[in-house]
Design a protein around this motif. Structure first.
Motif, mmCIF file in Angstrom:
data_model
loop_
_atom_site.group_PDB
_atom_site.id
_atom_site.type_symbol
_atom_site.label_atom_id
_atom_site.label_comp_id
_atom_site.label_asym_id
_atom_site.label_seq_id
_atom_site.Cartn_x
_atom_site.Cartn_y
_atom_site.Cartn_z
ATOM 1 N N THR A 1 27.535 32.982 -53.009
ATOM 2 C CA THR A 1 28.129 34.167 -52.393
ATOM 3 C C THR A 1 27.080 35.262 -52.242
ATOM 4 N N LEU A 2 26.389 35.537 -53.357
ATOM 5 C CA LEU A 2 25.409 36.626 -53.332
ATOM 6 C C LEU A 2 24.226 36.292 -52.438
ATOM 7 N N MET A 3 23.763 35.053 -52.546
ATOM 8 C CA MET A 3 22.564 34.686 -51.773
ATOM 9 C C MET A 3 22.844 34.800 -50.274
ATOM 10 N N LEU A 4 24.011 34.285 -49.851
ATOM 11 C CA LEU A 4 24.338 34.363 -48.417
ATOM 12 C C LEU A 4 24.449 35.835 -47.992
ATOM 13 N N LYS A 5 25.008 36.660 -48.883
ATOM 14 C CA LYS A 5 25.118 38.092 -48.546
ATOM 15 C C LYS A 5 23.755 38.769 -48.567
ATOM 16 N N ASP A 6 22.823 38.154 -49.292
ATOM 17 C CA ASP A 6 21.481 38.748 -49.415
ATOM 18 C C ASP A 6 20.487 38.188 -48.381
ATOM 19 N N TYR A 7 20.918 37.315 -47.502
ATOM 20 C CA TYR A 7 19.980 36.774 -46.497
ATOM 21 C C TYR A 7 19.279 37.887 -45.705
ATOM 22 N N PRO A 8 19.966 39.014 -45.410
ATOM 23 C CA PRO A 8 19.243 40.074 -44.686
ATOM 24 C C PRO A 8 18.001 40.545 -45.438
ATOM 25 N N THR A 9 18.046 40.544 -46.766
ATOM 26 C CA THR A 9 16.847 40.939 -47.536
ATOM 27 C C THR A 9 15.808 39.829 -47.466
ATOM 28 N N LEU A 10 16.282 38.590 -47.553
ATOM 29 C CA LEU A 10 15.355 37.451 -47.491
ATOM 30 C C LEU A 10 14.592 37.444 -46.162
ATOM 31 N N PHE A 11 15.295 37.833 -45.100
ATOM 32 C CA PHE A 11 14.663 37.817 -43.766
ATOM 33 C C PHE A 11 14.326 39.229 -43.274
ATOM 34 N N ALA A 12 14.119 40.144 -44.226
ATOM 35 C CA ALA A 12 13.868 41.539 -43.829
ATOM 36 C C ALA A 12 12.708 41.620 -42.844
ATOM 37 N N GLY A 13 12.940 42.266 -41.705
ATOM 38 C CA GLY A 13 11.893 42.475 -40.693
ATOM 39 C C GLY A 13 11.559 41.216 -39.908
ATOM 40 N N GLU A 14 12.320 40.135 -40.100
ATOM 41 C CA GLU A 14 12.029 38.873 -39.387
ATOM 42 C C GLU A 14 13.090 38.633 -38.308
ATOM 43 N N PRO A 15 12.794 37.729 -37.353
ATOM 44 C CA PRO A 15 13.736 37.541 -36.239
ATOM 45 C C PRO A 15 15.138 37.134 -36.699
ATOM 46 N N GLU A 16 15.213 36.461 -37.852
ATOM 47 C CA GLU A 16 16.532 35.978 -38.325
ATOM 48 C C GLU A 16 17.405 37.083 -38.920
ATOM 49 N N GLN A 17 16.854 38.297 -39.058
ATOM 50 C CA GLN A 17 17.587 39.316 -39.823
ATOM 51 C C GLN A 17 18.966 39.642 -39.224
ATOM 52 N N ALA A 18 19.032 39.709 -37.901
ATOM 53 C CA ALA A 18 20.307 40.067 -37.263
ATOM 54 C C ALA A 18 21.365 39.011 -37.561
ATOM 55 N N ALA A 19 20.969 37.728 -37.427
ATOM 56 C CA ALA A 19 21.918 36.648 -37.725
ATOM 57 C C ALA A 19 22.319 36.707 -39.195
ATOM 58 N N ALA A 20 21.357 37.041 -40.052
ATOM 59 C CA ALA A 20 21.634 37.120 -41.490
ATOM 60 C C ALA A 20 22.637 38.232 -41.776
ATOM 61 N N GLN A 21 22.466 39.355 -41.077
ATOM 62 C CA GLN A 21 23.411 40.474 -41.286
ATOM 63 C C GLN A 21 24.808 40.080 -40.837
#
Ligand SMILES: Cc1cc2nc3c(=O)[nH]c(=O)nc-3n(C[C@H](O)[C@H](O)[C@H](O)COP(=O)(O)OP(=O)(O)OC[C@H]3O[C@@H](n4cnc5c(N)ncnc54)[C@H](O)[C@@H]3O)c2cc1C
Ligand code: SF4
Ligand code: SF4
Length: 945
Positions: free
Chosen positions: A779-799
């Motif tokens: 749960t937390l990791m999926l919610k934290d994907y925006p941090t994992l991909f911070a500044g990367e092309p995947e960030q929007a999808a992660a958010q």
């Protein structure tokens, strides 16, 4: 005062090696990480020590004191290091009393207890609370500060209005004098033969008695006239005692800040917990009205009366705390009901009536319920570290933080301060214990900027002068003098009384080793300011230490969240000099949840680990990523589990796998005590082929179930329960292709590999309205994907994904469908909830509890320490089994105390850890399993009727 010159030996490790020879290797530390962590407390200063001693007995304290005195090495006692004055740091030896943390005796009939100095106030009160008692004085740092520091600082807090400060609640102290001898410091009758013996045995006590007798008039003249004072030595309390025929020794040592002796225990007076309490928030339109209202409100005998000025309300965010935009000041009032006769509702009416005479923005907000009252206190308690978020450069600086004026003049003081800081163009928070006239003044400054630095120095002198001259107040109500106010102690009391303080210090500490530079010193307050740290985001408040499971078991700052922040952000940090501590973090995220300043220490540690990925873990996780081969291997293991999971074979495996597993960490092992989950011969995805969606296939359902690894590979019923519950709510979930969410992979520093899996998950989870999870870490990791991909092309999808991730308990709580459950049952099972750290960090805390409370067969009990880490944390119980078992011990005791027969949780690692720690004492279930059972019981009942 001219203290003897203190010598620091040249050989860098000489002190520690000498002390090790006396105390043993485990109690003395002087490695880079330890010295870095102990270089700070919650003040603005930094001084690195030469060695740290973690004492475990009175013998250890006395031996360390003797050594320091013989060698002339500065010795600084330390408890939690939350003081705001720099009094728990020093250049020589730090003597940490944290491991002396027990309640030695509790006398319920006479309402007293004997406690050790390392006990945290909140822990003490939890213990006392079980017997209907509490300790009266309550510093706002009560969750983290320890008794030794409270004694040495004469701490107090909001409820001092009613219960007094620490000095008013101490019966006796065990004090190690600089001679290494122990003194039982209590209030002796002057005609008591024990008093005569004591005076004969201890010259400093004879000197003290003489000094008090000879200077009684001067002491009486210089007595502070305000209701609170922690500045200087409390010769006033001693003089009062002598006038009543008593030599009241605790009065000397309480508030002495480790400069006269060290405490190993205290006998304290207890008060009964109030039967009920009312908390009220009152928002005033005009500051002048506050000053008028205080005397009227004091007529209600409140137990606490706190103020926050307009600036403070702006700084902490009015909207966030529901504070009206036009409030010029807010008062927080608390009233206790002790006896059966007190009617709190009537008191509330009287208060409202009093308040109506003033221009309020609204009627007072009044709360009786503990949770709502906690909410009202929230802003006040988290205030100081919250100010840290205000600006990246301007930080709350404690240098005039603790003045006291007559209570009725507090409005005038606030007006003066607001004008002063407006003139300086400095944002400032002014808050504090208005009932005692004690104001905390916290300006926000960038001390690295020359202009701001000058403003600080100017403010320091002007405000202290004004408080002393115009208001006849004190420069220190409760925080202590430390390094910050020592420059002003002489000004506060005048040369003559100051000279008496110096004589007391010289008499009790002729070698000058006991906490030099504190209380009695000519050093300017600007010495040793930590300019580097004051530009960092951490307030060093130690709130995170209070929840860090590693600190809980080691009680050493180098093994703590705050210490790790210092270490990993230090300019001399390297993985090599700090590997021991960087690898010790569980990544439980408890620190992140607790930190009011928004610092995520666990993330900083993960960043450091990512610089040195663990090779062995890399091999394992790369194999894990080859899903087909990995699953064949797991099924093979599952088939032979009845053989390899036997106790004897497990012991053999523990032994044989050691060389291989040690690649993960020096402490790693596959302990035979670890209760292995049953591995599934048919994985969850094999059991539900109808729900599988392959990569590229369009979603069939609006809801995807992200089962993660554990629910897929373990035969523990969790995955089945989640699917069954979803079906009961009318949802046929999809099981899209998925890879490990990434938590364990990132924990071992393999961020690139974690991202590889995360990218697969981002694609496969994209087409769903909701992505339901059962596992806390996923749960937390999926919610934290925006941090994992911070500044990367995947960030929007992660958010986008983060917003749709829903834990099964949230799903059930939000669902409009209410499946039938069995009617209330006469015999209920006692169920407690262990709140998994990652689910807490993901913000899911209320839903699981609310659901459990609503299940017909469940008698829900809130267990103590429900929100503390159990020590499983992914693979931590393999990485460091011994420490993980020390952590779970506390949880085991809490569950035992709660009397629960079942512990509900939602993290597979927690489930393994709890089963291992509980050894069958209670059953462990996933929340979804209990919901499933309730629905099935409902079905059965429907079929029967
Ligand atoms: C957010 C925040 C809020 C706070 N709110 C309050 C408040 O409301 N009221 C208040 O009074 N304070 C407050 N403080 C200050 C601080 O928390 C208290 O003074 C606290 O009691 C210090 O305890 P500690 O265990 O951290 O002591 P430390 O900081 O470790 O030590 C404080 C002093 O005690 C001495 N000492 C420690 N142990 C011993 C011992 N065994 N023998 C002799 N000397 C010893 C040290 O040498 C030092 O001089 C606050 C601090 C923070 C960060
Ligand atoms: S990380 Fe946060 S909670 Fe911990 S010491 Fe720093 S500010 Fe306080
Ligand atoms: S993640 Fe857990 S173990 Fe690590 S520093 Fe934070 S609280 Fe401590």
């Amino acid at each position: 005062m001219t203290a003897p010159t203190l010598i620091l030996p040249e050989r860098s490790h000489a002190i520690a090696s000498d002390l090790r020879a006396v105390l043993g290797v485990d109690k003395v530390k002087d490695d880079y990480s330890t010295l870095t962590a102990y270089a700070v407390d919650a003040s603005i200063y930094r001084i690195a020590p030469r060695a740290v001693v973690l004492v475990e007995s009175e013998g250890d304290i006395a031996a360390t004191v003797r050594y320091a005195v013989q060698r002339g090495i500065p010795l600084t006692p330390r408890a939690a290091g939350t003081n705001l004055t720099g009094s728990a740091i020093g250049s020589g030896i730090i003597l940490d009393v944290s491991r002396l943390n027990r309640v030695l005796e509790l006398n319920r009939e006479e309402s007293w207890a004997r406690v050790q100095p390392g006990i945290v106030l909140a822990e003490l009160n939890k213990h006392l609370g079980r017997h209907g008692f509490m300790f009266g004085p309550d510093p706002s740092s009560g969750d983290m500060c320890k008794f030794g520091g409270m004694l040495a600082n004469n701490s107090s807090g909001p409820h001092t209005l009613r219960y007094g400060a620490v000095k008013d609640n101490v019966e006796a102290l065990r004090v190690c004098l600089q001679s290494g001898e122990w003194l039982n410091a209590k209030a002796y009758g002057l005609d008591d033969p024990n008093c005569a013996d004591l005076l004969k045995a201890h010259k400093p006590l004879r000197d003290l008695q003489l000094l008090l007798q000879e200077n009684a008039t001067l002491i009486a003249q210089k007595r502070p006239t305000v209701s609170k004072n922690s500045c200087g030595y409390n010769l006033f309390g001693l003089a009062d005692g002598l006038a009543r025929g008593r030599f009241d020794l605790p009065k000397l040592f309480v508030g002495s800040e480790g400069t006269l002796g060290l405490f190993s225990e205290a006998t304290i007076r207890l008060v009964e917990k109030p039967r009920a309490t009312l908390t009220a928030l009152i928002h005033f339109h005009h500051l002048e009205d506050v000053g008028d209202a205080v005397p009227k409100l004091l007529e209600l005998s409140p137990s606490a009366l706190e103020v926050m000025d307009a600036n403070t309300l702006n700084l902490i965010g009015r909207a966030k705390h529901g504070i009206p935009a036009d409030a010029a000041a807010t008062l927080l009032v608390e009233l206790d009901a002790d006896g059966a006769g007190t009617d709190l509702c009537a008191q509330a009416d009287r208060m409202t009536e009093i308040c109506r005479r003033y221009r309020l923005t609204s009627d007072p907000v009044i709360a009786f319920d503990p949770e709502q009252r906690e909410q009202l206190w929230k802003a006040r308690k988290a205030l100081y570290p919250t100010l840290y978020r205000f600006d990246p450069k301007k930080k709350p600086i404690n240098f005039v933080d603790d003045v006291v004026v007559p209570a009725e003049r507090i409005g005038e003081l606030i007006r003066y301060l607001e004008e002063f800081f407006a003139g300086q163009r400095v944002p400032v928070a002014i808050f504090g214990h208005i009932g005692n006239g004690n104001a905390h003044i916290i300006p926000l400054l960038d001390v690295n900027d020359q202009d701001d630095f000058q403003k600080m120095v100017q403010g320091y002198h002007e405000i202290h002068q004004t408080v002393l001259g115009r208001f006849g107040g004190s420069i220190c109500g409760e925080h202590g003098d430390g390094r910050v106010r020592t420059e002003y102690v002489k000004t506060m009391f005048g040369q003559e009384l100051y000279d008496l303080f110096v004589r007391v210090k010289q008499s009790f500490d002729p070698s000058g080793v006991l906490n030099p530079g504190i209380k009695i010193s000519d050093r300017p307050f600007t010495d040793n300011i930590d300019y580097v740290r004051l530009s960092k985001p951490c307030a060093t408040c130690a709130k995170c230490n209070a929840v860090c499971p590693v600190y809980d078991v080691f009680q050493s700052e180098d093994m703590s969240s705050r210490g790790w922040f210092e270490i990993v952000t230090d300019k001399n940090y390297s993985y090599l000099n700090s590997k021991r501590v960087v690898e010790a973090c569980l990544n439980c995220k408890s620190c992140r949840t607790a930190c009011p300043a928004g610092v995520d220490v666990s993330q900083l540690i993960l960043d450091r680990r990512a610089e040195h990925p663990n090779k062995m873990a890399g091999v394992i996780f790369r194999f894990h990523a080859q899903t087909a081969n990995f699953e064949i291997f797991l099924k093979l293991l599952a088939r032979y589990q009845p053989i390899w999971d036997r106790p004897l074979v497990r012991r053999l495996l523990d032994y044989l796998t050691k060389p291989f597993i040690r690649g993960l960490a020096e402490t790693a092992r596959l302990s035979a005590q670890l209760v292995m989950p049953r591995l599934a011969r048919r994985h969850l995805r094999d059991r539900y082929p109808e729900l599988i969606t392959q990569a590229g296939q369009t979603a069939r359902s609006p809801v995807a179930y992200f089962h993660g690894c554990a629910a897929n590979y373990f035969d523990d019923g969790v995955g089945d329960a989640v699917i069954s519950v979803l079906r009961k709510h009318g949802v046929e979930p999809d099981l899209p292709t998925q890879r490990c969410s990434g938590t364990p992979i990132e924990t071992y520093g393999h961020r690139a590999l974690a991202k590889e899996g995360a990218r697969v998950n981002l694609v496969s989870m994209a087409g769903y309205d909701k992505v339901v999870t059962g596992c806390a870490s996923c749960t937390l990791m999926l919610k934290d994907y925006p941090t994992l991909f911070a500044g990367e092309p995947e960030q929007a999808a992660a958010q986008a994904l983060a917003k749709r991730v829903t834990h099964i308990s949230e799903f059930v709580a939000q669902s409009p469908v209410k499946p039938a459950m069995a009617s209330q049952q006469p015999t209920k099972c006692k169920v407690a909830y262990h709140s998994s750290c990652h689910l807490r960090a993901a913000g899911v805390t209320k839903e699981p509890r609310a659901i459990l409370q609503g299940l017909p067969g469940v008698e829900y009990v809130e267990m103590p320490d429900a929100d503390r880490c159990a020590g499983g944390a992914g693979t931590y119980l393999v990485k460091d089994f011994e420490t993980s078992q020390r952590i779970v011990e506390r949880k085991r005791r809490a569950i035992e105390q709660s009397g629960a027969k079942v512990v509900a949780t939602s993290c597979p690692a927690c489930m393994i850890q709890l089963r291992t720690g509980l050894q069958g004492a209670a059953e462990v279930k996933h929340v979804a399993q209990l919901i499933q059972e309730a629905y099935e019981a409902g079905d059965r009942q429907t079929r029967q009727t």
